[in-house]
Scaffold this motif. Sequence first.
Motif, PDB file in Angstrom:
ATOM      1  N   ARG A  65      34.255   8.320 -18.527  1.00  0.00           N
ATOM      2  CA  ARG A  65      35.025   9.275 -17.735  1.00  0.00           C
ATOM      3  C   ARG A  65      35.783   8.574 -16.618  1.00  0.00           C
ATOM      4  NH1 ARG A  65      29.618   9.551 -16.772  1.00  0.00           N
ATOM      5  NH2 ARG A  65      28.907   9.964 -14.659  1.00  0.00           N
ATOM      6  N   GLU A  66      36.864   9.221 -16.240  1.00  0.00           N
ATOM      7  CA  GLU A  66      37.807   8.621 -15.300  1.00  0.00           C
ATOM      8  C   GLU A  66      37.176   8.338 -13.932  1.00  0.00           C
ATOM      9  OE1 GLU A  66      41.615   9.266 -16.000  1.00  0.00           O
ATOM     10  OE2 GLU A  66      42.233   8.097 -14.254  1.00  0.00           O
ATOM     11  N   LYS A  67      36.316   9.225 -13.498  1.00  0.00           N
ATOM     12  CA  LYS A  67      35.694   9.049 -12.178  1.00  0.00           C
ATOM     13  C   LYS A  67      34.928   7.723 -12.110  1.00  0.00           C
ATOM     14  CE  LYS A  67      32.144  11.024  -9.176  1.00  0.00           C
ATOM     15  NZ  LYS A  67      30.924  11.876  -9.175  1.00  0.00           N
ATOM     16  N   ILE A  68      34.160   7.436 -13.157  1.00  0.00           N
ATOM     17  CA  ILE A  68      33.397   6.187 -13.204  1.00  0.00           C
ATOM     18  C   ILE A  68      34.350   4.992 -13.244  1.00  0.00           C
ATOM     19  CG2 ILE A  68      31.849   4.817 -14.676  1.00  0.00           C
ATOM     20  CD1 ILE A  68      30.382   7.060 -13.272  1.00  0.00           C
ATOM     21  N   ALA A  69      35.404   5.106 -14.028  1.00  0.00           N
ATOM     22  CA  ALA A  69      36.368   4.012 -14.146  1.00  0.00           C
ATOM     23  C   ALA A  69      37.025   3.716 -12.797  1.00  0.00           C
ATOM     24  CB  ALA A  69      37.427   4.368 -15.185  1.00  0.00           C
ATOM     25  N   ARG A  70      37.405   4.755 -12.076  1.00  0.00           N
ATOM     26  CA  ARG A  70      38.050   4.574 -10.770  1.00  0.00           C
ATOM     27  C   ARG A  70      37.116   3.883  -9.788  1.00  0.00           C
ATOM     28  NH1 ARG A  70      42.707   6.920  -9.973  1.00  0.00           N
ATOM     29  NH2 ARG A  70      43.385   8.518 -11.459  1.00  0.00           N
ATOM     30  N   ARG A  71      35.851   4.296  -9.815  1.00  0.00           N
ATOM     31  CA  ARG A  71      34.878   3.673  -8.902  1.00  0.00           C
ATOM     32  C   ARG A  71      34.671   2.194  -9.256  1.00  0.00           C
ATOM     33  NH1 ARG A  71      31.503   7.280  -5.882  1.00  0.00           N
ATOM     34  NH2 ARG A  71      29.886   5.673  -5.868  1.00  0.00           N
ATOM     35  N   LEU A  72      34.516   1.915 -10.542  1.00  0.00           N
ATOM     36  CA  LEU A  72      34.313   0.520 -10.956  1.00  0.00           C
ATOM     37  C   LEU A  72      35.514  -0.338 -10.556  1.00  0.00           C
ATOM     38  CD1 LEU A  72      32.799   1.042 -14.547  1.00  0.00           C
ATOM     39  CD2 LEU A  72      31.582   0.128 -12.538  1.00  0.00           C
ATOM     40  N   SER A  73      36.695   0.201 -10.735  1.00  0.00           N
ATOM     41  CA  SER A  73      37.902  -0.550 -10.381  1.00  0.00           C
ATOM     42  C   SER A  73      37.967  -0.810  -8.876  1.00  0.00           C
ATOM     43  CB  SER A  73      39.147   0.214 -10.838  1.00  0.00           C
ATOM     44  OG  SER A  73      40.321  -0.438 -10.407  1.00  0.00           O
ATOM     45  N   ALA A  74      37.719   0.249  -8.092  1.00  0.00           N
ATOM     46  CA  ALA A  74      37.807   0.109  -6.637  1.00  0.00           C
ATOM     47  C   ALA A  74      36.727  -0.839  -6.111  1.00  0.00           C
ATOM     48  CB  ALA A  74      37.673   1.478  -5.982  1.00  0.00           C
ATOM     49  N   PRO A 132      39.265  -9.122 -13.340  1.00  0.00           N
ATOM     50  CA  PRO A 132      39.020  -7.699 -13.612  1.00  0.00           C
ATOM     51  C   PRO A 132      37.834  -7.531 -14.575  1.00  0.00           C
ATOM     52  CG  PRO A 132      41.365  -8.200 -13.785  1.00  0.00           C
ATOM     53  CD  PRO A 132      40.657  -9.517 -13.610  1.00  0.00           C
ATOM     54  N   LEU A 133      37.116  -6.442 -14.378  1.00  0.00           N
ATOM     55  CA  LEU A 133      35.945  -6.135 -15.205  1.00  0.00           C
ATOM     56  C   LEU A 133      36.419  -5.703 -16.605  1.00  0.00           C
ATOM     57  CD1 LEU A 133      32.825  -5.547 -15.186  1.00  0.00           C
ATOM     58  CD2 LEU A 133      33.393  -3.276 -14.278  1.00  0.00           C
ATOM     59  N   ASN A 134      35.877  -6.333 -17.632  1.00  0.00           N
ATOM     60  CA  ASN A 134      36.220  -5.963 -19.011  1.00  0.00           C
ATOM     61  C   ASN A 134      35.533  -4.655 -19.369  1.00  0.00           C
ATOM     62  OD1 ASN A 134      37.691  -8.431 -19.950  1.00  0.00           O
ATOM     63  ND2 ASN A 134      35.749  -9.369 -19.293  1.00  0.00           N
ATOM     64  N   VAL A 135      36.296  -3.738 -19.940  1.00  0.00           N
ATOM     65  CA  VAL A 135      35.765  -2.403 -20.170  1.00  0.00           C
ATOM     66  C   VAL A 135      36.044  -1.928 -21.593  1.00  0.00           C
ATOM     67  CG1 VAL A 135      36.323   0.010 -19.609  1.00  0.00           C
ATOM     68  CG2 VAL A 135      35.785  -1.577 -17.777  1.00  0.00           C
ATOM     69  N   CYS A 136      35.013  -1.310 -22.193  1.00  0.00           N
ATOM     70  CA  CYS A 136      35.211  -0.532 -23.413  1.00  0.00           C
ATOM     71  C   CYS A 136      34.938   0.931 -23.074  1.00  0.00           C
ATOM     72  CB  CYS A 136      34.240  -0.960 -24.512  1.00  0.00           C
ATOM     73  SG  CYS A 136      34.567  -2.579 -25.201  1.00  0.00           S
ATOM     74  N   LEU A 137      35.686   1.812 -23.703  1.00  0.00           N
ATOM     75  CA  LEU A 137      35.448   3.248 -23.523  1.00  0.00           C
ATOM     76  C   LEU A 137      34.459   3.700 -24.585  1.00  0.00           C
ATOM     77  CD1 LEU A 137      39.118   4.405 -22.904  1.00  0.00           C
ATOM     78  CD2 LEU A 137      37.340   3.811 -21.217  1.00  0.00           C
ATOM     79  N   GLN A 138      33.415   4.395 -24.143  1.00  0.00           N
ATOM     80  CA  GLN A 138      32.428   4.904 -25.104  1.00  0.00           C
ATOM     81  C   GLN A 138      32.894   6.246 -25.644  1.00  0.00           C
ATOM     82  OE1 GLN A 138      28.368   5.048 -23.757  1.00  0.00           O
ATOM     83  NE2 GLN A 138      27.648   5.999 -25.653  1.00  0.00           N
ATOM     84  N   VAL A 139      32.924   6.346 -26.952  1.00  0.00           N
ATOM     85  CA  VAL A 139      33.413   7.550 -27.623  1.00  0.00           C
ATOM     86  C   VAL A 139      32.248   8.213 -28.357  1.00  0.00           C
ATOM     87  CG1 VAL A 139      35.072   8.447 -29.303  1.00  0.00           C
ATOM     88  CG2 VAL A 139      35.660   6.430 -27.938  1.00  0.00           C
ATOM     89  N   ASN A 140      32.158   9.524 -28.207  1.00  0.00           N
ATOM     90  CA  ASN A 140      31.122  10.290 -28.905  1.00  0.00           C
ATOM     91  C   ASN A 140      31.706  10.764 -30.234  1.00  0.00           C
ATOM     92  OD1 ASN A 140      29.246  12.119 -29.795  1.00  0.00           O
ATOM     93  ND2 ASN A 140      29.078  13.230 -27.865  1.00  0.00           N
ATOM     94  N   GLY A 161      44.716   6.148 -18.441  1.00  0.00           N
ATOM     95  CA  GLY A 161      44.303   6.096 -17.041  1.00  0.00           C
ATOM     96  C   GLY A 161      43.552   4.809 -16.719  1.00  0.00           C
ATOM     97  N   VAL A 162      42.609   4.451 -17.565  1.00  0.00           N
ATOM     98  CA  VAL A 162      41.797   3.253 -17.324  1.00  0.00           C
ATOM     99  C   VAL A 162      42.665   2.007 -17.414  1.00  0.00           C
ATOM    100  CG1 VAL A 162      39.906   1.847 -18.254  1.00  0.00           C
ATOM    101  CG2 VAL A 162      39.650   4.332 -18.088  1.00  0.00           C
ATOM    102  N   ASN A 163      43.601   2.017 -18.361  1.00  0.00           N
ATOM    103  CA  ASN A 163      44.476   0.863 -18.555  1.00  0.00           C
ATOM    104  C   ASN A 163      45.304   0.557 -17.311  1.00  0.00           C
ATOM    105  OD1 ASN A 163      45.388  -1.104 -20.512  1.00  0.00           O
ATOM    106  ND2 ASN A 163      47.370  -0.076 -20.380  1.00  0.00           N
TER     107      ASN A 163
END
Length: 236
Positions: free
Chosen positions: A111-120, A128-136, A157-159
Amino acid sequence: MPEIRSVITHQLLKQRLAHVERRIREAETRFGRSPGCVQLLPVSKTRPVADIVQLASAGYRAFGESYLQEALDKQQALTGLSLAWHFIGPIQSNKTRPIARYFDWVHSVDREKIARRLSAQRPRDLLPLNVCLQVNISGEAAKSGTGLDALPLLAAGVNALPGLRLRGLMAIPAWEDDFERQRAAFHCLREAFDQLNADGLALDTLSMGMSGDLEAAIAEGATLVRVGSDIFGARK
Ligand SMILES: *Cc1c(COP(=O)(O)O)cnc(C)c1O
């Protein structure tokens, strides 16, 4: 502190590791993937530091962990080895700061909220932190992961976040023991991955496949498989 001593012998650990490595090589050959294109990420959650040291001496440099405090304790105990750490567990928003600082990869951003916090919170003197998006992909209500419908917007958004580098997608499909059904679930993730790249992203990581379904994941294009029990033995 995490358990220090190994509960399985070094010999057995080496045999299990060799067996998993062979399964990966055989699946690459069988499904027309180039030799060595699939990375094995050993998942060391709940395992003692001594088992990680064994795998490090066999050449492994990256490890997957799901529980933050346990992972931080292990990192401290293993600072001399300069390992890379992948966070693969569910992320609570009050835990993002240490994850942003002490990990190299996070596979479980959903979710975007987590991504924004990790980025900030990613320290600016680190890459930069390498990120994969978890998909259900199985659509189970209880599981973490973004739905496929919300994925394109989340990915865009994450990109755009400066502290993160979006690398790909991760999924943990509902358990199936039928090979073709395992494949069908991974196929969905592969299609979403291809679509995002067609839309202009540059994703290179498809994190899918675990002990029981890594062959099906490799058949569908996995670039990284996350394996715990078939290397270290069943978790207690
Ligand atoms: C525990 C875990 C694994 C490893 O599962 P095994 O079945 O033990 O190979 C892989 N991925 C995630 C996200 C996990 O939490």
